[in-house]
Write a protein that holds these residues in place. Structure first.
Motif, PDB file in Angstrom:
ATOM      1  N   TYR A   1       0.848  -1.287   0.128  1.00 56.96           N
ATOM      2  CA  TYR A   1      -0.033   0.007  -0.170  1.00 56.96           C
ATOM      3  C   TYR A   1       1.231   0.966  -0.228  1.00 56.96           C
ATOM      4  N   THR A   2       0.865   2.174  -0.781  1.00 61.42           N
ATOM      5  CA  THR A   2       1.284   3.103  -0.477  1.00 61.42           C
ATOM      6  C   THR A   2       0.402   4.072  -0.970  1.00 61.42           C
ATOM      7  N   TYR A   3       0.378   5.061   0.367  1.00 60.40           N
ATOM      8  CA  TYR A   3      -0.291   6.017   1.097  1.00 60.40           C
ATOM      9  C   TYR A   3      -0.512   7.741   0.309  1.00 60.40           C
ATOM     10  N   ARG A   4      -0.305   7.562  -1.068  1.00 60.09           N
ATOM     11  CA  ARG A   4      -0.709   8.858  -1.412  1.00 60.09           C
ATOM     12  C   ARG A   4      -1.758   9.402  -1.726  1.00 60.09           C
ATOM     13  N   GLN A   5      -1.562  10.716  -1.082  1.00 57.22           N
ATOM     14  CA  GLN A   5      -2.244  11.780  -1.201  1.00 57.22           C
ATOM     15  C   GLN A   5      -4.097  11.439  -0.220  1.00 57.22           C
ATOM     16  N   ASN A   6      -3.826  10.275   0.718  1.00 56.32           N
ATOM     17  CA  ASN A   6      -4.200  10.077   2.105  1.00 56.32           C
ATOM     18  C   ASN A   6      -3.797  10.185   3.358  1.00 56.32           C
ATOM     19  N   TYR A   7      -4.204   9.815   4.004  1.00 61.44           N
ATOM     20  CA  TYR A   7      -3.715  10.310   5.848  1.00 61.44           C
ATOM     21  C   TYR A   7      -3.540   8.567   5.925  1.00 61.44           C
ATOM     22  N   ILE A   8      -2.839   8.831   7.296  1.00 57.03           N
ATOM     23  CA  ILE A   8      -1.898   7.619   7.375  1.00 57.03           C
ATOM     24  C   ILE A   8      -2.295   7.840   9.048  1.00 57.03           C
ATOM     25  N   GLY A   9      -1.393   7.400  10.279  1.00 55.11           N
ATOM     26  CA  GLY A   9      -1.420   7.751  11.444  1.00 55.11           C
ATOM     27  C   GLY A   9      -1.737   6.972  12.725  1.00 55.11           C
ATOM     28  N   TRP A  10      -1.809   7.411  14.079  1.00 49.37           N
ATOM     29  CA  TRP A  10      -1.677   6.576  15.215  1.00 49.37           C
ATOM     30  C   TRP A  10      -3.170   6.903  15.890  1.00 49.37           C
ATOM     31  N   PHE A  11      -3.781   5.860  16.657  1.00 48.11           N
ATOM     32  CA  PHE A  11      -4.445   5.134  17.011  1.00 48.11           C
ATOM     33  C   PHE A  11      -3.874   4.587  18.585  1.00 48.11           C
ATOM     34  N   ARG A  12      -4.912   4.845  19.387  1.00 51.05           N
ATOM     35  CA  ARG A  12      -4.078   4.224  20.940  1.00 51.05           C
ATOM     36  C   ARG A  12      -5.744   3.783  21.142  1.00 51.05           C
ATOM     37  N   GLN A  13      -5.324   2.408  21.903  1.00 54.30           N
ATOM     38  CA  GLN A  13      -6.667   2.122  22.519  1.00 54.30           C
ATOM     39  C   GLN A  13      -6.182   1.509  24.210  1.00 54.30           C
ATOM     40  N   ALA A  14      -6.674   2.307  25.587  1.00 58.28           N
ATOM     41  CA  ALA A  14      -6.212   2.097  26.976  1.00 58.28           C
ATOM     42  C   ALA A  14      -7.346   0.525  27.722  1.00 58.28           C
TER      43      ALA A  14
ATOM     44  N   ILE B   1      -1.091  12.341   9.378  1.00 54.66           N
ATOM     45  CA  ILE B   1      -0.343  13.200   8.268  1.00 54.66           C
ATOM     46  C   ILE B   1      -0.955  12.612   7.050  1.00 54.66           C
ATOM     47  N   TYR B   2      -1.149  13.755   6.108  1.00 55.23           N
ATOM     48  CA  TYR B   2      -1.304  14.044   5.113  1.00 55.23           C
ATOM     49  C   TYR B   2       0.035  13.913   4.344  1.00 55.23           C
ATOM     50  N   SER B   3      -0.585  12.519   3.252  1.00 53.94           N
ATOM     51  CA  SER B   3       0.702  12.392   2.780  1.00 53.94           C
ATOM     52  C   SER B   3       1.720  13.188   1.790  1.00 53.94           C
ATOM     53  N   ALA B   4       0.690  13.753   1.358  1.00 56.76           N
ATOM     54  CA  ALA B   4       0.783  14.634   0.153  1.00 56.76           C
ATOM     55  C   ALA B   4       0.712  15.955   0.297  1.00 56.76           C
ATOM     56  N   GLY B   5       1.689  16.933   1.433  1.00 57.14           N
ATOM     57  CA  GLY B   5       2.028  17.609   1.172  1.00 57.14           C
ATOM     58  C   GLY B   5       2.639  17.396   3.365  1.00 57.14           C
ATOM     59  N   GLY B   6       2.354  16.690   3.926  1.00 58.10           N
ATOM     60  CA  GLY B   6       2.795  16.431   4.767  1.00 58.10           C
ATOM     61  C   GLY B   6       1.976  17.385   6.705  1.00 58.10           C
ATOM     62  N   SER B   7       1.086  17.610   6.085  1.00 57.77           N
ATOM     63  CA  SER B   7       0.223  18.300   7.859  1.00 57.77           C
ATOM     64  C   SER B   7      -0.062  17.344   7.981  1.00 57.77           C
ATOM     65  N   THR B   8      -0.663  18.181   9.537  1.00 52.35           N
ATOM     66  CA  THR B   8      -0.892  16.812  10.601  1.00 52.35           C
ATOM     67  C   THR B   8      -1.333  17.496  11.451  1.00 52.35           C
ATOM     68  N   VAL B   9      -2.196  16.776  11.955  1.00 55.08           N
ATOM     69  CA  VAL B   9      -3.261  16.422  13.262  1.00 55.08           C
ATOM     70  C   VAL B   9      -3.394  16.067  14.553  1.00 55.08           C
ATOM     71  N   TYR B  10      -2.971  16.564  15.280  1.00 52.14           N
ATOM     72  CA  TYR B  10      -2.891  15.966  16.897  1.00 52.14           C
ATOM     73  C   TYR B  10      -4.274  15.890  17.835  1.00 52.14           C
ATOM     74  N   ALA B  11      -4.481  14.931  18.708  1.00 48.80           N
ATOM     75  CA  ALA B  11      -5.087  15.017  19.320  1.00 48.80           C
ATOM     76  C   ALA B  11      -4.942  16.239  20.390  1.00 48.80           C
ATOM     77  N   ASP B  12      -6.180  16.861  21.008  1.00 55.59           N
ATOM     78  CA  ASP B  12      -5.443  17.741  22.078  1.00 55.59           C
ATOM     79  C   ASP B  12      -4.577  17.019  23.136  1.00 55.59           C
TER      80      ASP B  12
END
Length: 126
Positions: free
Chosen positions: A27-40, A51-62
């Protein structure tokens, strides 16, 4: 066949650091999102950072802003999560997720992502 393989989890004391890696194959995640989740234990799986692969914009949980950094190495088809100033409440299984399907939810909702890794455990002791 798409595979997301996480590594880098472990046990650290509060204030310590870890770097997680997610290697994507099939899978090549071009022009889409890839990232991390967690579960306690006993809690819902929650989005940590994407992170959005094309451009590298990022979003984080507070809850992790200013402490965690997501990055990517497109040549290696790998995404990283640098986790600093870890807290006991960061203890969880961390999952790599890829390919947001835009099903009407928000970036932090698990059903928005098509592919998942098996997870890597992060344990932070006080």
């Amino acid at each position: 066949q798409v595979q997301l393989v996480e590594s880098g989890g472990g046990s650290v004391q509060a204030g310590g650091s870890l770097r997680l890696s997610c290697a994507a194959s099939g899978y090549t995640y071009r022009q889409n999102y890839i990232g991390w989740f967690r579960q306690a234990p006993g809690k819902e799986r929650e989005g940590v950072a994407v992170i959005y692969s094309a451009g590298g914009s990022t979003v984080y949980a507070d809850s992790v802003k200013g402490r965690f950094t997501i990055s990517q190495d497109n040549a290696k088809n790998t995404v990283y999560l640098q986790m600093n100033s870890l807290k006991p409440e960061d203890t969880a299984m961390y999952y790599c997720a890829a390919h947001r399907v835009f099903g009407g939810g928000s970036w932090w909702e698990r059903y928005e992502y098509k592919y998942w890794g098996q997870g890597t455990q992060v344990t932070v002791s006080s």
